[in-house]
Design an enzyme around this catalytic site. Structure first.
Site, PDB file in Angstrom:
ATOM      1  N   GLU A 232      72.269 -41.576 -49.785  1.00 50.77           N
ATOM      2  CA  GLU A 232      72.675 -40.189 -49.498  1.00 50.77           C
ATOM      3  C   GLU A 232      72.283 -39.311 -50.672  1.00 50.77           C
ATOM      4  O   GLU A 232      72.067 -39.790 -51.770  1.00 50.77           O
ATOM      5  CB  GLU A 232      74.214 -40.086 -49.368  1.00 50.77           C
ATOM      6  CG  GLU A 232      74.835 -40.840 -48.230  1.00 50.77           C
ATOM      7  CD  GLU A 232      76.362 -40.841 -48.376  1.00 50.77           C
ATOM      8  OE1 GLU A 232      76.918 -39.801 -48.775  1.00 50.77           O
ATOM      9  OE2 GLU A 232      76.971 -41.885 -48.117  1.00 50.77           O
ATOM     10  N   LYS A 234      73.248 -36.886 -53.654  1.00 51.24           N
ATOM     11  CA  LYS A 234      74.436 -36.729 -54.499  1.00 51.24           C
ATOM     12  C   LYS A 234      74.743 -35.238 -54.554  1.00 51.24           C
ATOM     13  O   LYS A 234      73.924 -34.440 -55.012  1.00 51.24           O
ATOM     14  CB  LYS A 234      74.144 -37.266 -55.911  1.00 51.24           C
ATOM     15  CG  LYS A 234      75.356 -37.256 -56.803  1.00 51.24           C
ATOM     16  CD  LYS A 234      75.024 -37.867 -58.159  1.00 51.24           C
ATOM     17  CE  LYS A 234      76.277 -38.001 -58.993  1.00 51.24           C
ATOM     18  NZ  LYS A 234      77.160 -36.832 -58.981  1.00 51.24           N
ATOM     19  N   ARG A 239      84.589 -34.564 -55.970  1.00 50.50           N
ATOM     20  CA  ARG A 239      84.993 -35.619 -55.045  1.00 50.50           C
ATOM     21  C   ARG A 239      86.433 -35.372 -54.627  1.00 50.50           C
ATOM     22  O   ARG A 239      87.286 -35.135 -55.476  1.00 50.50           O
ATOM     23  CB  ARG A 239      84.877 -36.951 -55.788  1.00 50.50           C
ATOM     24  CG  ARG A 239      85.251 -38.172 -55.005  1.00 50.50           C
ATOM     25  CD  ARG A 239      84.047 -38.765 -54.330  1.00 50.50           C
ATOM     26  NE  ARG A 239      84.415 -39.966 -53.582  1.00 50.50           N
ATOM     27  CZ  ARG A 239      84.374 -41.193 -54.067  1.00 50.50           C
ATOM     28  NH1 ARG A 239      83.971 -41.386 -55.317  1.00 50.50           N
ATOM     29  NH2 ARG A 239      84.707 -42.223 -53.315  1.00 50.50           N
ATOM     30  N   ARG A 254      89.857 -36.542 -57.467  1.00 45.53           N
ATOM     31  CA  ARG A 254      89.476 -37.922 -57.742  1.00 45.53           C
ATOM     32  C   ARG A 254      90.568 -38.702 -58.458  1.00 45.53           C
ATOM     33  O   ARG A 254      90.679 -39.913 -58.345  1.00 45.53           O
ATOM     34  CB  ARG A 254      88.215 -37.907 -58.609  1.00 45.53           C
ATOM     35  CG  ARG A 254      87.310 -39.063 -58.397  1.00 45.53           C
ATOM     36  CD  ARG A 254      86.143 -38.904 -59.303  1.00 45.53           C
ATOM     37  NE  ARG A 254      86.615 -39.009 -60.686  1.00 45.53           N
ATOM     38  CZ  ARG A 254      85.943 -39.614 -61.642  1.00 45.53           C
ATOM     39  NH1 ARG A 254      84.776 -40.163 -61.372  1.00 45.53           N
ATOM     40  NH2 ARG A 254      86.418 -39.677 -62.860  1.00 45.53           N
ATOM     41  N   GLU A 279      82.934 -34.603 -50.325  1.00 47.27           N
ATOM     42  CA  GLU A 279      82.639 -33.714 -51.449  1.00 47.27           C
ATOM     43  C   GLU A 279      83.117 -32.316 -51.114  1.00 47.27           C
ATOM     44  O   GLU A 279      82.776 -31.777 -50.056  1.00 47.27           O
ATOM     45  CB  GLU A 279      81.116 -33.705 -51.696  1.00 47.27           C
ATOM     46  CG  GLU A 279      80.714 -33.104 -53.018  1.00 47.27           C
ATOM     47  CD  GLU A 279      80.734 -34.137 -54.161  1.00 47.27           C
ATOM     48  OE1 GLU A 279      81.117 -35.301 -53.910  1.00 47.27           O
ATOM     49  OE2 GLU A 279      80.370 -33.761 -55.278  1.00 47.27           O
ATOM     50  N   LYS A 401      75.304 -44.390 -58.524  1.00 48.83           N
ATOM     51  CA  LYS A 401      74.833 -42.997 -58.542  1.00 48.83           C
ATOM     52  C   LYS A 401      73.565 -42.982 -59.367  1.00 48.83           C
ATOM     53  O   LYS A 401      73.474 -43.615 -60.414  1.00 48.83           O
ATOM     54  CB  LYS A 401      75.884 -42.051 -59.094  1.00 48.83           C
ATOM     55  CG  LYS A 401      76.362 -42.354 -60.494  1.00 48.83           C
ATOM     56  CD  LYS A 401      77.443 -41.378 -60.915  1.00 48.83           C
ATOM     57  CE  LYS A 401      78.198 -41.939 -62.118  1.00 48.83           C
ATOM     58  NZ  LYS A 401      79.496 -41.326 -62.318  1.00 48.83           N
TER      59      LYS A 401
END
Lengths: 534, 340
Positions: A232, A234, A239, A254, A279, A401
């Site tokens: 996906e 970023k 988050r 988060r 997100e 990531k």
């Protein structure tokens, strides 16, 4: 109150995380209910009240001390609560002091007190406490005591204390029940000390510990079997987890902080039971706005109608932990994604969409897509193992990531500041600048500050260089001669009217120390300005 | 009574007593100086005649070499009046550090006391402060704000020992001024039952030896330089304040940094120094003691030197005294934490 005051005092001066944990765990072990629960609340979500005590304090202080002596004291100490705590009259001897109130008693009374009688009650507590107790009480009344303890750290200490009591509960178990409970957390302490079963939070919109990713290192990339991973974009937001149950909706950051109050546009329109991961972004006309726009909505207690229009919030969903009553966390990523897609297609909550999966199955294509991220103003890629369940914490080998490559610039060291804790004898916080033309002369203007990226051995060298090239000292800060170039890596450059240079670096770090490079050849401000996005 | 200003007044060199032709704690070399105690902002080198207690003269020789106590040192016994010029001078204990003294000057029936630095609490390394009734009190004002109240020293030593018990794997690096504070802390620790070897920064060794030779028992001491790093876990290491954040401190692995000073009462000051365990132990009077000293001496006139003059002048005025600030050169710019 006295043990809590001592805890706050020690925490405020203790830089090391492990030492803080030890102090906190020791406090939980030694303090009875409900005092420890109120203390936990004060260190995490805050107590369920706060009083504007400034005026009350002034009324209390006036008959007790000459106004001029108060003013001189306040000027010296720099903080009203601390000044009052320090100069409050003491009894002639310790034996004349009334017995100190307990934290639990104070909180219980404050919950009921009429604001007009606060002054009288407060004075009697101040009379019964020593100076440190007075300071802690006043800090408690005016809001969260800032002693360098995050909610997460307090919960970690709680888990450490629990394990010393033979409980198997982890920090994640605590996080999971946390939002189903409230201060003074009696069921929590009963459970952790083995006196009662785990508190029942079924169906409550509590925070579930998130699954976090690791940065993709060179060796991970080399070993990567692309076919095993879903890819996906970023996204450059924050988050969040949105949870709905028992008729309520909560939006968590988060770290499990409830940030719903600042985002009524998301929370009030939410209509689906379950727990979702995504997100939080500002999206205007289908376009994701820069992070700076989202920042305007963060860290607010309330939000104006104007902001809701100018900076509309949006959640780009990428995972589901629960849909309805079904806990999906044991399912594979692929299965969860299928369920998420089907659920969203059937009844999409307003202001949401789904983060698309990128059809990338070959390493070359993956690399090419990554290389193009900066040009496409994308932060990077996320790689998620298709077969992985949703695991709390940061398990290795499941999610990666892959941030876009950093930008770099050669900057000149201008100021160095002593670090804290283990670094207190090292100058480890570096402010660096770029050249600009001013009235015909080249002059350095600060463009950023970094305190990591170098090795321990390099830090010893840097510290020596700073000491040998100091021009001026201001307390812990030294101004140094413009003689050392730092190659600084950063993610992006943004406009910033708050800084003299007019720019701010995002995520700067020292990439290399350029002992070899003459400072005159370092980068110019114009060069950095050309890197501003958008 | 003749106004005090006609015979006792500040000059660029320091406070001068004209009928006695001597200065008290002058900041520049003079012909004749009475020195209240050995701290560097009071005892300077280069005077011709130096008059002080035996201990103060010994400290000056240690700090500034054999000639540090002037070309002609003169010992004054505590409590023994001495005629100098047209005045009578008597030194009385000030309780600040070993050998520290207040100066009583009697002239034409008027009594003036210059306190130097002083404290009124018990200190096992210094003769206790003696209250001297007077007409003019020239007092220090280091901690002259109502926020300064020093804790009982036993309580603060207790906090240090509690931290040693809580963190037995970490050395406790204790910052303290090398002359006076360090030795007082050592004796207080001994009194509290700490009988282990106490480790010293090199700069403290000489002064501790001098204290011992003057009859102060300090127990087992070792220079930290001769000690293996690993064996410092759970031990106390004494160092001057400036060494706490200096490169020197790196030889102590992961220490708890403590600092004993009256300034530690204010949190911002303690944080500024990066101190983990601030101990409020001071060799100066705190605010309530300053106020009671003004009352107890019976002085009608109060002159306030080095420190927070403004607040103390205000308080003395509210008490009905004639009060003024006395600006003495060479004191006001001392780094505050070193001045203790």
């Amino acid at each position: 109150m006295i043990p809590f005051a001592e805890l706050l005092d020690r925490l405020a001066y203790t830089p090391a995380r492990n030492a803080k944990l030890k102090l906190l765990a020791g406090y939980f072990a030694a303090t009875p209910d409900p005092d420890r629960g109120w203390a936990l609340a004060a260190l995490t979500d805050g107590l369920p009240f706060s009083f504007p005590v400034r005026r009350t304090l002034m009324e209390l202080v006036e008959p007790r001390i000459d106004a001029e002596l108060y003013r001189l004291s306040r000027d010296y100490v720099g903080d009203t609560a601390e000044t009052v705590a320090l100069l409050w009259p003491e009894p002639p001897s310790a034996a004349d002091r009334p017995p100190p109130p307990r934290l639990g008693d104070i909180v219980a009374e404050l919950g009921l007190i009429d604001r007009n009688s606060l002054g009288i009650r407060l004075a009697s507590w101040l009379d019964a406490l020593d100076s440190n107790g007075r300071w802690a009480l006043l800090k408690l009344l005016t809001g969260a005591p800032r002693v360098g303890v995050s909610a997460r750290l307090a919960k970690t200490a709680l888990a450490e204390w629990a394990s010393s009591r033979g409980s198997g509960a982890t920090i994640d178990d605590i996080e999971e029940v946390w939002h189903g409970l409230s201060a003074p957390f009696l069921p929590l302490f009963d459970w952790l000390s083995g006196k009662s079963p785990r508190p029942d939070i079924a169906g409550a919109p509590v925070f579930r510990p998130m699954m976090l990713s690791h940065p993709l290192e060179a060796q991970d990339l080399a070993a990567l079997d692309v076919g095993q991973f879903a890819v996906e974009w970023k996204w450059d937001g924050i988050r969040v987890q949105i949870a709905n149950g028992r008729g309520a909706t909560r939006l968590y950051s988060r770290t499990g902080e409830d940030i719903g109050q600042a985002f009524p546009d998301i929370v009030e329109g939410w209509n689906a039971q379950g727990v979702f991961d995504g997100e939080l972004l500002v999206v205007r006309g289908g376009e994701v706005a820069p992070f700076a726009d989202l920042q305007k909505r963060l860290n607010r207690k309330t939000v104006t109608a104007r902001m809701l229009v100018d900076f509309p919030a949006h959640i780009r969903l990428y995972d589901a932990l629960m849909i309805g009553h079904d806990d999906l966390r044991q399912l594979s990523f692929d299965e969860r994604r299928t369920r998420l897609d089907a659920w969203h297609a059937a009844a999409p909550p307003p202001r949401t969409d789904i983060s698309p999966l990128l059809p990338l199955n070959e390493k070359e294509a993956l690399q090419a897509t990554w290389s193009a991220t900066r040009g496409n103003a994308i932060e990077g890629l996320m790689l998620k193992r298709r077969t992985s369940p949703y695991l709390a914490g940061r398990p290795r080998g499941h999610w990666f990531k892959w941030k876009r490559a950093a930008l770099t610039a050669d900057c000149v060291l201008m100021y160095a500041q002593r670090g804290s804790g283990k670094r207190s004898s090292y100058h480890s916080d570096f402010t660096f600048g770029a050249w600009m033309k001013r009235e015909g002369n080249d002059e350095l203007v600060p463009v950023g500050k970094a305190y990591f990226g170098f090795t321990d051995a390099e830090l010893v060298e840097l510290d020596r260089w700073v000491r040998n090239n100091t021009l001026e000292r201001f307390g812990p800060v030294r101004r140094v001669a413009p003689g050392l170039v730092l190659e600084v890596a950063f993610d992006a450059i943004q406009r910033s009217p708050r800084h003299k240079s007019g720019i701010a670096m995002r995520f700067p770090r020292v990439h290399r120390v350029r002992w070899d490079k003459p400072p005159a050849e370092a980068d110019r401000l114009e060069t950095l300005e050309r890197l501003i996005e958008g | 009574m003749q106004p005090f200003e006609t015979w006792l007044y500040p000059t660029p060199e320091g406070l001068y007593c004209e009928p006695g032709r001597f200065f008290i704690d002058p900041s520049r070399p003079v012909d004749r100086a009475i020195i209240t105690h050995g701290h560097s902002d009071h005892a300077r080198a280069g005077h011709d005649q130096v008059m002080a207690t035996r201990e103060t003269l010994a400290v000056m020789r240690l700090r500034m070499g054999a000639a540090g106590a002037g070309k002609s040192p003169h010992t004054i016994e505590l409590g023994q009046p001495l005629t100098i010029g047209d005045v009578r001078v008597t030194l009385h204990p000030a309780g600040h550090i070993l050998g520290s003294a207040q100066v009583l000057i009697e002239y034409k029936g008027a009594r003036a006391v210059v306190t130097g630095d002083y404290k009124r609490r018990r200190d096992p390394t210094a003769s206790p402060f003696e209250l001297v009734r007077c007409d003019l009190l020239v007092t220090e004002a280091t901690f002259a704000l109502p926020v300064f109240r020093h804790e009982p020293d036993t309580r603060e030593i207790g906090r240090l020992l509690a931290s040693l018990a809580a963190f037995p794997e970490r050395a406790h690096l204790l910052g303290a001024y090398s002359l006076g504070k360090a030795q007082r802390l050592i004796v207080l620790l001994r009194e509290a039952g700490w009988d282990r070897t106490i480790y010293l920064h090199g700069a403290m060794v000489g002064m501790c030896d001098l204290y011992r030779s003057l009859g102060i028992e300090l127990g087992a001491l070792e220079p930290v330089a001769d000690t293996k790093r690993e064996s410092l876990a759970g031990e106390i290491v004494l160092a001057p304040p400036s060494a706490l954040a200096d490169r020197w401190s790196r030889r102590i692995p992961d220490p708890v940094t403590a600092f004993a000073s009256g300034w530690m009462r204010v949190k911002a000051r303690a944080r500024q120094r990066g101190v983990e365990l601030p101990l409020v132990i001071s060799d100066h009077v705190d605010w309530p003691e300053l106020i009671s000293t003004i009352e107890d001496t019976g002085a009608e006139e109060i002159w306030v030197t080095h420190g927070r003059e403004e607040a103390l002048v205000r308080a003395a005025t509210l008490m009905g005294r004639r009060a003024r600030a006395l600006a003495l050169l060479g004191r006001e710019n001392e780094a505050e934490d070193e001045a203790e």
